[in-house]
Design a protein around this motif. Structure first.
Motif, mmCIF file in Angstrom:
data_model
loop_
_atom_site.group_PDB
_atom_site.id
_atom_site.type_symbol
_atom_site.label_atom_id
_atom_site.label_comp_id
_atom_site.label_asym_id
_atom_site.label_seq_id
_atom_site.Cartn_x
_atom_site.Cartn_y
_atom_site.Cartn_z
ATOM 1 N N ASP A 172 0.827 -1.214 0.000
ATOM 2 C CA ASP A 172 0.000 0.000 0.000
ATOM 3 C C ASP A 172 0.855 1.256 0.000
ATOM 4 N N HIS A 173 1.935 1.192 0.757
ATOM 5 C CA HIS A 173 2.804 2.356 0.859
ATOM 6 C C HIS A 173 4.195 1.866 1.259
ATOM 7 N N VAL A 174 5.204 2.314 0.534
ATOM 8 C CA VAL A 174 6.576 1.925 0.854
ATOM 9 C C VAL A 174 7.451 3.167 0.860
ATOM 10 N N ASN A 175 8.139 3.360 1.957
ATOM 11 C CA ASN A 175 9.078 4.474 2.073
ATOM 12 C C ASN A 175 10.392 3.916 2.608
ATOM 13 N N ILE A 176 11.200 3.394 1.689
ATOM 14 C CA ILE A 176 12.507 2.851 2.069
ATOM 15 C C ILE A 176 13.539 3.335 1.065
ATOM 16 N N ASN A 177 14.774 3.185 1.421
ATOM 17 C CA ASN A 177 15.870 3.636 0.567
ATOM 18 C C ASN A 177 16.545 2.407 -0.033
ATOM 19 N N CYS A 178 16.042 1.992 -1.190
ATOM 20 C CA CYS A 178 16.594 0.779 -1.823
ATOM 21 C C CYS A 178 18.075 0.951 -2.155
ATOM 22 N N ARG A 179 18.412 2.102 -2.672
ATOM 23 C CA ARG A 179 19.814 2.318 -3.064
ATOM 24 C C ARG A 179 20.716 2.396 -1.847
ATOM 25 N N GLY A 180 20.143 2.773 -0.702
ATOM 26 C CA GLY A 180 20.927 2.865 0.516
ATOM 27 C C GLY A 180 21.084 1.542 1.238
ATOM 28 N N GLY A 181 20.495 0.472 0.678
ATOM 29 C CA GLY A 181 20.655 -0.846 1.277
ATOM 30 C C GLY A 181 19.406 -1.381 1.957
ATOM 31 N N ASP A 182 18.354 -0.572 1.997
ATOM 32 C CA ASP A 182 17.112 -1.092 2.562
ATOM 33 C C ASP A 182 16.532 -2.138 1.615
ATOM 34 N N PHE A 183 15.805 -3.083 2.183
ATOM 35 C CA PHE A 183 15.118 -4.040 1.323
ATOM 36 C C PHE A 183 13.875 -4.583 2.009
ATOM 37 N N ILE A 184 12.962 -5.074 1.187
ATOM 38 C CA ILE A 184 11.801 -5.846 1.631
ATOM 39 C C ILE A 184 11.725 -7.049 0.711
ATOM 40 N N LYS A 185 11.844 -8.227 1.275
ATOM 41 C CA LYS A 185 11.810 -9.451 0.466
ATOM 42 C C LYS A 185 10.698 -10.359 0.970
ATOM 43 N N VAL A 186 9.957 -10.896 0.043
ATOM 44 C CA VAL A 186 8.922 -11.882 0.361
ATOM 45 C C VAL A 186 9.462 -13.249 -0.018
ATOM 46 N N PHE A 187 9.372 -14.190 0.902
ATOM 47 C CA PHE A 187 9.791 -15.564 0.599
ATOM 48 C C PHE A 187 8.565 -16.464 0.581
ATOM 49 N N ASP A 188 8.441 -17.250 -0.495
ATOM 50 C CA ASP A 188 7.291 -18.146 -0.662
ATOM 51 C C ASP A 188 7.542 -19.429 0.120
ATOM 52 N N GLY A 189 7.188 -19.392 1.384
ATOM 53 C CA GLY A 189 7.422 -20.514 2.292
ATOM 54 C C GLY A 189 8.005 -19.978 3.586
ATOM 55 N N TRP A 190 8.513 -20.876 4.381
ATOM 56 C CA TRP A 190 9.236 -20.486 5.585
ATOM 57 C C TRP A 190 10.682 -20.961 5.469
ATOM 58 N N VAL A 191 11.597 -20.200 5.995
ATOM 59 C CA VAL A 191 12.986 -20.604 6.015
ATOM 60 C C VAL A 191 13.541 -20.314 7.403
ATOM 61 N N MET A 192 14.222 -21.292 7.931
ATOM 62 C CA MET A 192 14.760 -21.169 9.272
ATOM 63 C C MET A 192 16.027 -21.987 9.349
ATOM 64 N N LYS A 193 17.078 -21.354 9.818
ATOM 65 C CA LYS A 193 18.398 -21.995 9.902
ATOM 66 C C LYS A 193 18.804 -22.592 8.566
ATOM 67 N N GLY A 194 18.520 -21.900 7.510
ATOM 68 C CA GLY A 194 18.915 -22.351 6.187
ATOM 69 C C GLY A 194 18.032 -23.441 5.608
ATOM 70 N N GLN A 195 17.054 -23.901 6.350
ATOM 71 C CA GLN A 195 16.178 -24.964 5.870
ATOM 72 C C GLN A 195 14.833 -24.358 5.469
#
Lengths: 143, 319
Positions: B98-121
């Protein structure tokens, strides 16, 4: 009409009891759970270009307000490690490699114990919201 | 709105909420909280005014089991945040920015992962998910405008959100919706107890039901959609190597089913309870399907009590 009224009263009674139990539970959930969290966790990136020194945060709280407890408990530091290279090579051919993002996969180091704790909190929130929605529905039916 | 018309509208919405195809394979699962009014709520939420949408702030480490609108605003630099999302087994998610105010070039990110990941699994595992790994991570900063407007949809009842925001005051708002999935495949249970029937309708895929608790498991029925082959054993601890369709019981201490230990395999159809106690952090029933048959698996589970857990030394026992 009588059956509907009886059903309505039953549902309201169930929902009110559930709601009061859940609200009590929610009020007590965050602080005890986080105070018990003498565990460490971190997020790890699989990118060797960034800061490689992992710093793990101690989640132990010394009794401030719940909001401060949450803030202190949630201090994370990004660390990095390499993903198992063989895993990536087996699954991708050359065409997929061209499309692959330069960003590395991300993982979260979390124990099952902590995962279950936050899952329980989420379930309590879900049930409380369901009770709230049921109450609104009853209000609509009752008008 | 008149009450009589409203009641008729609610009834019509209830009828329309049931899928029309393959209805005979739609199972009523006790682990799914599909009470009458919860079903009506699901449909009515799309009609109710925006003011009635559930809203709350998102925490740096969070678990969300609801649909609604969630806002994260960094009170200070937040390096490394993750939110788990989990729905009922028969639901999938869609996420909209709906609304995003981040600095992508400054290193900010938002990533969606399809599933769960924990301890590399990861769950689902690489072998069981329809997408390759790099497509399961969707980076907001690397997405075009159309992709950002279209949103992201999960393949199963769980997904994760990773974000990193360096400047205080920056943040984002997302709307998360849940949608009915008539043939769920790859599920993480929200609860340590429940009853579920998994149906794989002639699809060549492997579907897992993960219970992240030590449980007592009772399998009441397993159907391969054909007559059982008398040459195949009903249950084997050595493997159903000759069967293209079978059920694996797995136990382990991680999310990745490919790294879990096989406990037993069910090779052919049967009716009647088979009970096991599995003292692992994660218990998985994995239905392997060739695509030639309609396979169904019905089971129930409940949390192992402390007596069962204390009575055996070591980790991840079976009985």
């Amino acid at each position: 009409c009588l059956f509907g009224a009886g059903l309505l009263s039953l549902l309201l009674a169930v929902e009110s009891r559930t709601g009061s139990r859940l609200s009590d539970r929610l009020q007590h959930l965050p602080l005890p759970i986080l105070l018990r969290l003498g565990e460490q966790y971190s997020i790890q990136l699989d990118n060797s270009k960034q800061d490689p020194s992992p710093v793990r945060s101690d989640l132990w709280s010394h009794g401030p307000s719940p909001a401060a407890t949450v803030n202190r408990a949630l201090q994370l530091q990004l660390t990095q490690r390499k993903v198992a290279s063989s895993e990536g090579q087996q699954e991708e051919d050359s065409a997929e490699k061209e499309k692959r993002s330069d960003d590395p996969p991300i993982s979260l180091d979390l124990t099952f114990h902590l995962l279950r704790e936050v899952l329980e909190m989420a379930r309590a929130e879900q049930l409380a919201q369901q009770a709230n929605d049921n109450r609104k529905m009853m209000d609509i039916f009752g008008k | 709105m008149e009450r009589a018309f409203r009641e008729r509208l609610f009834f019509a919405l209830l009828c329309l909420s049931v899928p029309r195809r393959d209805c005979r394979y739609i199972e009523d699962n006790e682990v799914i909280q599909e009470e009458l009014f919860s079903v009506l709520n699901s449909d009515l939420k799309r009609e109710l005014p925006d003011a009635s949408m559930y809203r709350r702030p998102l925490r740096c480490l969070d678990m969300v089991a609801l649909e609604g609108q969630f806002t994260f605003t960094a009170a200070r630099p937040q390096r490394g945040c993750a939110s788990f999302f989990i729905a009922e087994p028969n639901k999938v998610f869609s996420l909209f920015y709906d609304h995003v105010n981040i600095n992508c070039r400054g290193g900010d990110f938002i990533k969606v992962f399809d599933g769960w990941v924990m301890k590399g699994q990861r769950f689902p595992s690489l072998q069981d998910h329809p997408l390759p790994l790099h497509q399961r991570y969707v980076d907001y900063c690397n997405s075009d405008e159309l992709s950002r407007r279209t949103g992201v949809r999960s393949s199963q009842n769980v997904f994760m959100l990773f974000f990193h925001i360096r400047h205080a005051g920056d943040g984002f708002t997302i709307t998360v919706r849940q949608h009915l999935n008539p043939f769920p495949c790859n599920i993480i249970s929200q609860t340590p107890e429940g009853r579920f029937t998994m149906v794989v309708p002639q699809q060549h895929r492997n579907c897992s039901f993960s219970i992240i608790y030590p449980v007592q498991l009772q399998i009441s029925a397993f159907s391969l959609g054909r007559r059982s082959d008398p040459a195949l054993p009903k249950m084997s601890v050595t493997g159903c190597s000759e069967a293209g369709d079978f059920v694996e019981l797995l136990g382990g201490s991680g999310l990745d089913t490919s790294q879990m230990s096989p406990i037993a395999e069910l090779c052919s159809s049967f009716n009647g309870p088979t009970q096991m106690k599995i003292g692992c952090d994660n218990t998985v029933l994995r239905l392997v399907s060739s695509g030639r048959f309609v396979n169904t698996l019905t089971f129930s589970y409940n949390l192992l009590d402390q007596h069962d857990l204390n009575s055996v030394d070591g980790f991840c026992f079976t009985e």
